[in-house]
Write a protein that holds these residues in place. Structure first.
Motif, short mmCIF file in Angstrom:
data_model
loop_
_atom_site.label_atom_id
_atom_site.label_comp_id
_atom_site.label_asym_id
_atom_site.label_seq_id
_atom_site.Cartn_x
_atom_site.Cartn_y
_atom_site.Cartn_z
N TYR A 15 0.83 -1.20 0.00
CA TYR A 15 0.00 0.00 0.00
C TYR A 15 0.87 1.26 0.00
O TYR A 15 0.56 2.23 -0.69
N ALA A 16 1.96 1.24 0.76
CA ALA A 16 2.81 2.42 0.86
C ALA A 16 3.55 2.72 -0.44
O ALA A 16 3.69 3.89 -0.82
N PHE A 17 4.01 1.69 -1.13
CA PHE A 17 4.82 1.91 -2.31
C PHE A 17 4.10 1.63 -3.62
O PHE A 17 4.63 1.93 -4.68
N GLY A 18 2.90 1.08 -3.54
CA GLY A 18 2.17 0.76 -4.76
C GLY A 18 1.31 1.92 -5.23
O GLY A 18 1.17 2.93 -4.55
N THR A 19 0.74 1.74 -6.41
CA THR A 19 -0.18 2.72 -6.95
C THR A 19 -1.39 2.00 -7.53
O THR A 19 -1.31 0.81 -7.87
N GLY A 20 -2.48 2.69 -7.64
CA GLY A 20 -3.67 2.18 -8.32
C GLY A 20 -4.17 0.85 -7.81
O GLY A 20 -4.51 0.71 -6.64
N SER A 21 -4.20 -0.13 -8.70
CA SER A 21 -4.79 -1.42 -8.36
C SER A 21 -3.96 -2.18 -7.33
O SER A 21 -4.50 -2.97 -6.56
N VAL A 22 -2.65 -1.91 -7.25
CA VAL A 22 -1.82 -2.56 -6.22
C VAL A 22 -2.24 -2.09 -4.84
O VAL A 22 -2.33 -2.88 -3.89
N ARG A 23 -2.55 -0.81 -4.72
CA ARG A 23 -3.02 -0.29 -3.43
C ARG A 23 -4.39 -0.86 -3.06
O ARG A 23 -4.64 -1.16 -1.89
N GLY A 24 -5.26 -1.02 -4.05
CA GLY A 24 -6.56 -1.64 -3.79
C GLY A 24 -6.42 -3.07 -3.32
O GLY A 24 -7.10 -3.51 -2.37
N PHE A 25 -5.51 -3.82 -3.95
CA PHE A 25 -5.23 -5.19 -3.53
C PHE A 25 -4.69 -5.20 -2.11
O PHE A 25 -5.12 -5.99 -1.27
N ALA A 26 -3.73 -4.33 -1.83
CA ALA A 26 -3.11 -4.28 -0.51
C ALA A 26 -4.12 -3.92 0.58
O ALA A 26 -4.10 -4.50 1.67
N LEU A 27 -5.01 -2.99 0.27
CA LEU A 27 -6.00 -2.56 1.26
C LEU A 27 -6.97 -3.68 1.58
O LEU A 27 -7.22 -3.97 2.76
N THR A 28 -7.52 -4.33 0.57
CA THR A 28 -8.46 -5.43 0.85
C THR A 28 -7.74 -6.61 1.48
O THR A 28 -8.30 -7.29 2.35
N LEU A 29 -6.50 -6.87 1.10
CA LEU A 29 -5.73 -7.95 1.72
C LEU A 29 -5.48 -7.66 3.19
O LEU A 29 -5.68 -8.53 4.05
N GLY A 30 -5.06 -6.45 3.50
CA GLY A 30 -4.80 -6.09 4.89
C GLY A 30 -6.04 -6.19 5.76
O GLY A 30 -6.00 -6.75 6.87
N ILE A 31 -7.14 -5.66 5.26
CA ILE A 31 -8.39 -5.74 6.02
C ILE A 31 -8.84 -7.20 6.15
O ILE A 31 -9.27 -7.63 7.22
N GLY A 32 -8.69 -7.96 5.08
CA GLY A 32 -9.09 -9.37 5.11
C GLY A 32 -8.27 -10.19 6.08
O GLY A 32 -8.81 -11.01 6.83
#
Length: 190
Positions: free
Chosen positions: A142-159
């Motif tokens: 999430y910190a170093f990604g952009t766009g869809s990588v951040r979306g993946f990281a956010l849902t992964l972290g919450i999950g």
């Protein structure tokens, strides 16, 4: 310099957004089918514990979608759905680790209530380690990604955070309830 060249358009194609909509609905259908198959396998393989895992997985899914609805900035894109599915896999993995530790304790001859407590204490460090390292990876993405990588990281972290909660608290409490109700037939747990 530039070449003296005339460009002429021969053909123009337009692709509508329905391709993305079809991929999204297909992914959701595949996720639902996958979850149902995993729930069935957990029920067959782990019997009573599998039933508890299925309930905990339902609680996990409800909490996850509640968090997705409440947390601003989350969009259900294909990478986001991939993060959710990976989180579901982590939830199932945590339950498998717990149930295998309980199974080991039952095979040694411990009573069910004691086997549940000892199995959880033996599995807790492995569950916390795997979930915390995945959360760290999600934070870095999430910190170093952009766009869809951040979306993946956010849902992964919450999950994964939700998975940790349901494995440690919901599954544990449900198994304690079953053990306290007097359901102590070892064949249901092994």
């Amino acid at each position: 310099g530039a070449l003296p060249l005339d460009l002429r358009q021969d053909k123009l194609d337009t692709i509508s957004a329905t391709l993305g909509i079809d991929a999204l609905s297909t992914s959701i259908t595949a996720a639902i089918i996958g979850i149902l198959i995993v729930m069935l396998i957990m029920l067959v393989r782990y019997r009573m514990c599998g039933l508890v895992a299925d309930w905990a997985l339902c609680v996990y899914i409800i909490l996850l979608f509640l968090f997705i609805a409440v947390v601003p900035g989350i969009q259900l894109t294909l990478p986001g759905i991939a993060g959710i599915i990976l989180g579901i896999g982590m939830a199932v993995d945590a339950n498998v680790v717990i149930f295998e530790r309980i199974r080991e304790e039952v095979k040694v001859g411990r009573p069910i209530g004691s086997a549940v407590r000892k199995g959880f204490s033996n599995a807790l460090s492995a569950i916390i380690d795997s979930n915390v390292t995945t959360i760290i990876a999600a934070v870095v993405l999430y910190a170093f990604g952009t766009g869809s990588v951040r979306g993946f990281a956010l849902t992964l972290g919450i999950g994964v955070a939700t998975s940790l909660f349901t494995a440690v608290f919901v599954t544990h409490k449900l198994l304690d309830i079953f053990a306290d109700m007097g359901i102590k037939n070892q064949k249901l747990y092994v």
